[in-house]
Scaffold this motif. Structure first.
Motif, PDB file in Angstrom:
ATOM      1  N   GLY A  83       0.644  -1.169   0.019  1.00 49.61           N
ATOM      2  CA  GLY A  83       0.203   0.073   0.017  1.00 49.61           C
ATOM      3  C   GLY A  83       0.801   1.233   0.110  1.00 49.61           C
ATOM      4  N   GLU A  84       0.130   2.225  -0.148  1.00 52.36           N
ATOM      5  CA  GLU A  84       0.800   3.585   0.047  1.00 52.36           C
ATOM      6  C   GLU A  84       1.482   4.027   1.375  1.00 52.36           C
ATOM      7  OE1 GLU A  84      -1.686   6.626  -1.548  1.00 52.36           O
ATOM      8  OE2 GLU A  84      -2.028   5.524  -3.386  1.00 52.36           O
ATOM      9  N   GLY A  85       2.814   4.855   1.151  1.00 48.84           N
ATOM     10  CA  GLY A  85       3.199   5.104   2.592  1.00 48.84           C
ATOM     11  C   GLY A  85       4.588   5.432   2.288  1.00 48.84           C
ATOM     12  N   GLN A  86       5.305   6.149   3.500  1.00 47.36           N
ATOM     13  CA  GLN A  86       6.687   6.439   3.484  1.00 47.36           C
ATOM     14  C   GLN A  86       7.481   5.176   4.187  1.00 47.36           C
ATOM     15  OE1 GLN A  86       7.977   9.156   1.800  1.00 47.36           O
ATOM     16  NE2 GLN A  86      10.058   8.554   2.480  1.00 47.36           N
ATOM     17  N   ILE A  87       8.464   4.855   3.551  1.00 43.32           N
ATOM     18  CA  ILE A  87       9.484   3.766   4.113  1.00 43.32           C
ATOM     19  C   ILE A  87      10.780   4.015   4.065  1.00 43.32           C
ATOM     20  CG2 ILE A  87      10.195   1.587   3.747  1.00 43.32           C
ATOM     21  CD1 ILE A  87       7.429   0.917   2.327  1.00 43.32           C
ATOM     22  N   VAL A  88      11.384   3.830   5.154  1.00 44.61           N
ATOM     23  CA  VAL A  88      12.965   4.083   5.240  1.00 44.61           C
ATOM     24  C   VAL A  88      13.585   2.701   5.843  1.00 44.61           C
ATOM     25  CG1 VAL A  88      14.750   5.390   6.105  1.00 44.61           C
ATOM     26  CG2 VAL A  88      12.531   6.426   5.664  1.00 44.61           C
ATOM     27  N   VAL A  89      14.523   2.154   4.855  1.00 43.05           N
ATOM     28  CA  VAL A  89      15.211   0.955   5.200  1.00 43.05           C
ATOM     29  C   VAL A  89      16.598   1.456   5.699  1.00 43.05           C
ATOM     30  CG1 VAL A  89      15.974  -1.329   4.536  1.00 43.05           C
ATOM     31  CG2 VAL A  89      14.080  -0.385   3.588  1.00 43.05           C
ATOM     32  N   SER A  90      17.091   1.086   6.965  1.00 42.00           N
ATOM     33  CA  SER A  90      18.341   1.643   7.378  1.00 42.00           C
ATOM     34  C   SER A  90      19.387   0.545   6.913  1.00 42.00           C
ATOM     35  CB  SER A  90      18.210   1.756   8.959  1.00 42.00           C
ATOM     36  OG  SER A  90      19.479   1.997   9.462  1.00 42.00           O
ATOM     37  N   SER A  91      19.172  -0.687   7.214  1.00 44.12           N
ATOM     38  CA  SER A  91      20.234  -1.655   7.027  1.00 44.12           C
ATOM     39  C   SER A  91      19.603  -3.234   6.608  1.00 44.12           C
ATOM     40  CB  SER A  91      21.037  -1.717   8.272  1.00 44.12           C
ATOM     41  OG  SER A  91      20.468  -2.199   9.181  1.00 44.12           O
ATOM     42  N   ILE A  92      20.252  -3.708   6.075  1.00 40.53           N
ATOM     43  CA  ILE A  92      19.849  -5.234   5.671  1.00 40.53           C
ATOM     44  C   ILE A  92      21.289  -6.218   5.991  1.00 40.53           C
ATOM     45  CG2 ILE A  92      19.289  -6.944   4.310  1.00 40.53           C
ATOM     46  CD1 ILE A  92      17.580  -4.947   2.856  1.00 40.53           C
ATOM     47  N   ALA A  93      21.174  -7.214   6.674  1.00 39.32           N
ATOM     48  CA  ALA A  93      22.316  -8.091   6.959  1.00 39.32           C
ATOM     49  C   ALA A  93      21.930  -9.624   6.672  1.00 39.32           C
ATOM     50  CB  ALA A  93      22.960  -7.700   8.442  1.00 39.32           C
ATOM     51  N   VAL A  94      22.884 -10.136   6.400  1.00 44.53           N
ATOM     52  CA  VAL A  94      22.830 -11.790   5.904  1.00 44.53           C
ATOM     53  C   VAL A  94      23.773 -12.456   6.829  1.00 44.53           C
ATOM     54  CG1 VAL A  94      22.711 -13.477   4.175  1.00 44.53           C
ATOM     55  CG2 VAL A  94      22.241 -11.234   3.383  1.00 44.53           C
ATOM     56  N   GLU A  95      23.054 -13.492   7.669  1.00 45.00           N
ATOM     57  CA  GLU A  95      23.786 -14.261   8.484  1.00 45.00           C
ATOM     58  C   GLU A  95      23.896 -15.782   8.233  1.00 45.00           C
ATOM     59  OE1 GLU A  95      24.484 -14.292  13.474  1.00 45.00           O
ATOM     60  OE2 GLU A  95      22.743 -13.453  12.461  1.00 45.00           O
ATOM     61  N   MET A  96      24.932 -16.569   8.247  1.00 45.55           N
ATOM     62  CA  MET A  96      24.793 -17.887   8.048  1.00 45.55           C
ATOM     63  C   MET A  96      24.913 -18.563   9.643  1.00 45.55           C
ATOM     64  SD  MET A  96      24.661 -20.569   6.039  1.00 45.55           S
ATOM     65  CE  MET A  96      25.105 -19.919   4.258  1.00 45.55           C
ATOM     66  N   LEU A  97      23.792 -19.112  10.044  1.00 48.12           N
ATOM     67  CA  LEU A  97      23.860 -19.687  11.239  1.00 48.12           C
ATOM     68  C   LEU A  97      24.588 -20.965  11.353  1.00 48.12           C
ATOM     69  CD1 LEU A  97      20.068 -18.928  12.415  1.00 48.12           C
ATOM     70  CD2 LEU A  97      22.031 -17.738  12.721  1.00 48.12           C
ATOM     71  N   ALA A  98      25.447 -21.127  12.294  1.00 49.30           N
ATOM     72  CA  ALA A  98      26.234 -22.527  12.471  1.00 49.30           C
ATOM     73  C   ALA A  98      24.985 -23.592  12.753  1.00 49.30           C
ATOM     74  CB  ALA A  98      26.959 -22.463  13.699  1.00 49.30           C
ATOM     75  N   LYS A  99      25.377 -24.822  12.150  1.00 43.78           N
ATOM     76  CA  LYS A  99      24.714 -25.855  12.035  1.00 43.78           C
ATOM     77  C   LYS A  99      24.820 -26.700  13.659  1.00 43.78           C
ATOM     78  CE  LYS A  99      23.709 -30.425   9.795  1.00 43.78           C
ATOM     79  NZ  LYS A  99      24.486 -31.251   8.914  1.00 43.78           N
ATOM     80  N   ILE A 100      23.669 -26.724  14.087  1.00 45.85           N
ATOM     81  CA  ILE A 100      23.563 -27.083  15.443  1.00 45.85           C
ATOM     82  C   ILE A 100      24.154 -28.756  15.639  1.00 45.85           C
ATOM     83  CG2 ILE A 100      22.091 -27.574  17.653  1.00 45.85           C
ATOM     84  CD1 ILE A 100      20.637 -25.285  16.768  1.00 45.85           C
TER      85      ILE A 100
END
Length: 200
Positions: free
Chosen positions: A157-174
């Motif tokens: 829908g309509e509106g104002q959006i601001v994206v500050s940051s995006i990060a990609v993390e690889m989680l260790a296999k348990i």
């Protein structure tokens, strides 16, 4: 939970069974709990206060520009999205995305992933559209690889959006805990062990 006892205060058979179950549960938690901690490694990160860094928007992200808060734009309410450059997301772990943004549009968010963007390869999430900063952690269920790209659809829908940051993390296999084989106690080797509990 209360453990049953007879009028003398001694646990009944049902009470003894409950004691054993509680003790086993506590022991399992103590042994597995520390092993269940999730550790990860950041494989890509974008701070949009420092520039576009290879990200771009479609024609429905009106006025897309870098600001002191991040990547700001006006959603026209048709199908706005921003998409980023390819990254190496190969590995045995699970990928988790961290998105920090604020929005005054509708609450329908979606993150697409893959070498191309297709239906079924996305994670939907609810956006808190109060115009304040919020962080969203999204776990991607599919295995990714080299040349993976991400596309953020922050609203419909309509509106104002601001994206500050995006990060990609690889989680260790348990890794599962290494259990030691129990030994059957022999009569007379040790004093009997008694476990008691009140209300839980």
């Amino acid at each position: 939970m209360a453990i049953n006892s007879d009028t003398s205060g001694k646990p009944t058979q049902k009470g003894r069974e409950a004691e054993c179950c509680v003790s086993a549960g506590v022991l399992f938690f103590l042994m597995v709990g520390p092993c269940a901690a999730v550790y990860g490694k950041t494989i890509a990160a974008w701070d949009f206060t420092k520039g576009l860094q290879g990200w771009q928007g479609n024609r429905y992200t009106e006025g897309l520009a870098v600001s002191g808060d991040g990547l700001a734009f006006q959603s026209t309410g048709i199908d706005p999205w921003i998409e980023g450059p390819a990254v190496d997301a190969s590995g045995d772990g699970t990928v988790r995305m961290s998105i920090r943004m604020k929005s005054s549009a509708d609450p329908h968010g979606e993150l697409f992933y893959g070498s191309t963007f297709t239906a079924g390869r996305s994670v939907r999430f609810t956006v808190i559209n109060d115009g304040q900063w919020h962080e969203y952690l999204l776990v991607i269920p599919d295995r990714l690889g080299l040349g993976t790209r991400f596309r953020l659809d922050p609203a419909t829908g309509e509106g104002q959006i601001v994206v500050s940051s995006i990060a990609v993390e690889m989680l260790a296999k348990i890794q599962p805990p290494q259990w030691e084989k129990p030994e059957r106690p022999r009569r007379g080797d040790a004093e009997p062990v008694v476990v008691r509990s009140g209300d839980l």
